[in-house]
Design a protein around this motif. Structure first.
Motif, PDB file in Angstrom:
ATOM      1  N   ASP A   1      32.073  36.869  40.614  1.00 47.76           N
ATOM      2  CA  ASP A   1      32.284  38.008  41.512  1.00 47.76           C
ATOM      3  C   ASP A   1      32.313  37.587  42.979  1.00 47.76           C
ATOM      4  OD1 ASP A   1      32.353  39.611  39.333  1.00 47.76           O
ATOM      5  OD2 ASP A   1      30.402  40.566  39.657  1.00 47.76           O
ATOM      6  N   PHE A   2      31.957  36.348  43.268  1.00 48.25           N
ATOM      7  CA  PHE A   2      31.847  35.935  44.668  1.00 48.25           C
ATOM      8  C   PHE A   2      33.174  35.959  45.419  1.00 48.25           C
ATOM      9  CE2 PHE A   2      31.238  32.678  48.065  1.00 48.25           C
ATOM     10  CZ  PHE A   2      30.243  33.348  48.771  1.00 48.25           C
ATOM     11  N   PRO A   3      34.319  35.668  44.797  1.00 42.65           N
ATOM     12  CA  PRO A   3      35.578  35.749  45.546  1.00 42.65           C
ATOM     13  C   PRO A   3      35.845  37.118  46.159  1.00 42.65           C
ATOM     14  CG  PRO A   3      35.913  34.497  43.544  1.00 42.65           C
ATOM     15  CD  PRO A   3      34.535  35.064  43.462  1.00 42.65           C
ATOM     16  N   LEU A   4      35.218  38.165  45.605  1.00 46.39           N
ATOM     17  CA  LEU A   4      35.372  39.496  46.196  1.00 46.39           C
ATOM     18  C   LEU A   4      34.582  39.633  47.495  1.00 46.39           C
ATOM     19  CD1 LEU A   4      35.093  41.666  42.950  1.00 46.39           C
ATOM     20  CD2 LEU A   4      37.166  41.073  44.220  1.00 46.39           C
ATOM     21  N   ARG A   5      33.613  38.752  47.713  1.00 43.62           N
ATOM     22  CA  ARG A   5      32.843  38.764  48.963  1.00 43.62           C
ATOM     23  C   ARG A   5      33.554  37.842  49.959  1.00 43.62           C
ATOM     24  NH1 ARG A   5      30.838  41.338  45.106  1.00 43.62           N
ATOM     25  NH2 ARG A   5      28.715  42.204  45.161  1.00 43.62           N
ATOM     26  N   THR A   6      34.733  38.273  50.382  1.00 44.02           N
ATOM     27  CA  THR A   6      35.598  37.404  51.187  1.00 44.02           C
ATOM     28  C   THR A   6      34.945  36.999  52.503  1.00 44.02           C
ATOM     29  OG1 THR A   6      36.667  39.407  52.047  1.00 44.02           O
ATOM     30  CG2 THR A   6      37.722  38.304  50.190  1.00 44.02           C
TER      31      THR A   6
ATOM     32  N   LEU B   1      39.154  52.197  40.632  1.00 47.91           N
ATOM     33  CA  LEU B   1      38.100  51.745  41.536  1.00 47.91           C
ATOM     34  C   LEU B   1      38.136  52.596  42.800  1.00 47.91           C
ATOM     35  CD1 LEU B   1      38.371  47.839  41.442  1.00 47.91           C
ATOM     36  CD2 LEU B   1      36.636  49.258  40.355  1.00 47.91           C
ATOM     37  N   VAL B   2      36.969  52.957  43.293  1.00 52.08           N
ATOM     38  CA  VAL B   2      36.856  53.650  44.575  1.00 52.08           C
ATOM     39  C   VAL B   2      36.025  52.772  45.496  1.00 52.08           C
ATOM     40  CG1 VAL B   2      36.058  55.715  45.773  1.00 52.08           C
ATOM     41  CG2 VAL B   2      37.002  55.911  43.466  1.00 52.08           C
ATOM     42  N   ALA B   3      36.619  52.340  46.610  1.00 46.00           N
ATOM     43  CA  ALA B   3      35.949  51.442  47.551  1.00 46.00           C
ATOM     44  C   ALA B   3      35.663  52.187  48.847  1.00 46.00           C
ATOM     45  CB  ALA B   3      36.818  50.223  47.836  1.00 46.00           C
TER      46      ALA B   3
ATOM     47  N   LEU C   1      42.098  42.784  42.051  1.00 40.30           N
ATOM     48  CA  LEU C   1      41.625  44.096  41.614  1.00 40.30           C
ATOM     49  C   LEU C   1      41.983  44.345  40.152  1.00 40.30           C
ATOM     50  CD1 LEU C   1      42.505  46.279  44.738  1.00 40.30           C
ATOM     51  CD2 LEU C   1      40.246  45.482  44.032  1.00 40.30           C
ATOM     52  N   GLN C   2      43.180  43.933  39.764  1.00 36.15           N
ATOM     53  CA  GLN C   2      43.615  44.124  38.390  1.00 36.15           C
ATOM     54  C   GLN C   2      42.765  43.308  37.425  1.00 36.15           C
ATOM     55  OE1 GLN C   2      47.689  43.039  37.618  1.00 36.15           O
ATOM     56  NE2 GLN C   2      47.836  44.357  35.831  1.00 36.15           N
ATOM     57  N   VAL C   3      42.490  42.054  37.786  1.00 33.21           N
ATOM     58  CA  VAL C   3      41.646  41.203  36.949  1.00 33.21           C
ATOM     59  C   VAL C   3      40.242  41.786  36.831  1.00 33.21           C
ATOM     60  CG1 VAL C   3      40.523  38.935  36.815  1.00 33.21           C
ATOM     61  CG2 VAL C   3      42.947  39.096  37.409  1.00 33.21           C
ATOM     62  N   PHE C   4      39.709  42.277  37.956  1.00 36.19           N
ATOM     63  CA  PHE C   4      38.369  42.871  37.965  1.00 36.19           C
ATOM     64  C   PHE C   4      38.313  44.091  37.042  1.00 36.19           C
ATOM     65  CE2 PHE C   4      35.155  45.718  39.801  1.00 36.19           C
ATOM     66  CZ  PHE C   4      34.062  44.862  39.863  1.00 36.19           C
ATOM     67  N   CYS C   5      39.325  44.954  37.107  1.00 35.96           N
ATOM     68  CA  CYS C   5      39.348  46.154  36.269  1.00 35.96           C
ATOM     69  C   CYS C   5      39.466  45.810  34.784  1.00 35.96           C
ATOM     70  CB  CYS C   5      40.495  47.066  36.691  1.00 35.96           C
ATOM     71  SG  CYS C   5      40.204  47.954  38.228  1.00 35.96           S
TER      72      CYS C   5
END
Length: 415
Positions: free
Chosen positions: A65-70, A214-216, A202-206
């Motif tokens: 999940d770290f790549p999402l913490r850009t 997803l709601v961000a 986002l697609q891979v995460f979902c």
């Protein structure tokens, strides 16, 4: 710093003969939490006289999940720390260390363990935090808590007061840089939506978690320290994205006062500027839950939006899905079936214990899990903007540090 982080990982590979003091950041794993964990663990290792005690900073998310913490990744790389040197929550079995008597904990950027981790409460020896105090007093736990803009500010103050000799250029850059970045000024969701490869991520995460949408939410601050909130809805399923977006647009309890903004190159995102800056995640979440209740009871069930690509067998996008994945992940890997206690790798039956509490009605369906009270949730000291820095305030802080040093020297001399 590199040698320190490599040493942590090596010790975790060969646990025999070691005790481990884990410095654990919060579950949001934002930049403040990451830098606070790394710098405090480094400070503790440099000032410890024990050869068998290993201080390990642990980022409280899975590595994948770290790549999402850009922002975190970019900031650390700027300061000479690569991702391979970091230790993530899925790479250390805290329950195993706890049961073997090899574990002690420091908490940074939060002051109470979530229910899924509360079995380790008796080995928490230190807390450094800048949020409202939620934990009960304990003689075995030293608490440093001050409602400042950044937890890292308190870690930096501790290092300057107790071990200024360990400050090198890299450590100073980490401490100073994070404090500057923690003013939450920036491009907000527009900057996020322009990130290269975002749609694919986002697609891979979902797909991984079986999410249909997803709601961000994002918060930034203006030059005048006024908060700005933005919200974005992502889904590959256009009709579902429209339904969720409409629910947010038409909300009245509270009204979010949404206005459309640019989505950049993202074709499956609807982005808004949120006029009601006081509506935090805890106020938006009930809007989504109400939307799901209404759709579950309508003649058009949410299961109709489930795509064939969902290989995990989720039955649809419903209120239970939202409770499990947006509100909290209280029992990872627990599907609710009765299982043999011997199959529980963490022992002590703590999962079933807390499930029993839930079934007994200790918490109702409207309760929310304890979350770090940073700027993304209500009640943060920064909700009304950043504190005004004045020359008097800075001088007062320096005077307090000087007085503390003077008193410490006097006591030492008296002994």
């Amino acid at each position: 710093m590199e040698n320190f982080l490599r040493g942590c990982k090596a010790a975790l590979q060969n646990k025999d003969g070691y005790e481990f003091h884990v410095v654990l950041g919060n579950e949001a794993c934002d930049l403040d939490s990451v830098v606070s964990a790394i710098t405090l663990a480094y400070f503790l290792s440099k000032t410890s006289s024990s050869k068998n005690l290993v201080y390990v900073p642990v980022l409280n998310i899975p590595r994948e999940d770290f790549p999402l913490r850009t922002e975190c990744g970019f900031f650390l790389r700027e300061n000479g720390i690569s991702e391979e040197l970091l230790t993530f929550r899925d790479e250390v079995d805290l329950a195993e260390l706890y049961e073997s008597g090899q574990l002690s904990l420091s908490l940074v950027d939060h002051n109470v363990l979530p229910r899924s981790d509360s079995f380790m409460e008796d080995v928490v020896t230190e807390v450094i935090d800048h949020h409202v105090l939620e934990r009960k007093p304990s003689a075995n736990c030293r608490v440093t808590l001050e409602l400042v803009g950044s937890c890292n500010t308190l870690v930096a103050e501790k290092i300057v007061q107790e071990a200024p000799q360990i400050l090198d250029l890299q450590l100073a850059a980490l401490l100073r840089g994070e404090c500057q970045k923690d003013t939450f000024r920036g491009g907000g969701s527009s900057e996020f939506l322009r990130r290269e490869g975002l749609e694919n991520d986002l697609q891979v995460f979902c797909r991984k978690y079986g999410y249909n949408v997803l709601v961000a939410m994002v918060i930034t601050f203006t030059a005048e320290n006024e908060p700005i909130r933005q919200i974005a809805v992502y889904s590959q399923q256009g009709e579902l994205r429209k339904l969720v977006s409409r629910a947010l647009e038409q909300a009245t309890s509270p009204s979010l006062d949404l206005s459309l903004t640019s989505c950049g190159p993202c074709s499956h995102v609807t982005a808004y500027s949120q006029g009601n800056a006081s509506a935090s995640r805890k106020k938006v979440l009930p809007i989504l839950k109400d939307f799901l209740r209404k759709n579950d009871s309508s003649s058009r069930p949410m299961q109709a939006f489930q795509e064939a690509e969902d290989s995990k067998g989720h039955s649809g996008f419903n209120e239970q899905t939202l409770d499990n994945h947006l509100e909290a992940t209280e029992f990872p890997g627990d599907d609710g079936d009765q299982s043999d206690p011997q199959d529980d790798p963490k022992g002590r039956g703590y999962r079933s214990h807390y499930r029993k509490q839930m079934e007994d009605g200790i918490e109702d369906e409207n309760s929310f899990p304890p979350t770090p009270m940073n700027s993304l949730v209500e009640g943060c000291p920064l909700d009304r903007g950043l504190p005004k820095l004045t020359a008097e305030a800075i001088l007062e802080r320096i005077s307090r540090i000087t007085m503390g040093d003077t008193e410490g020297n006097s006591i030492t001399g008296g002994q």
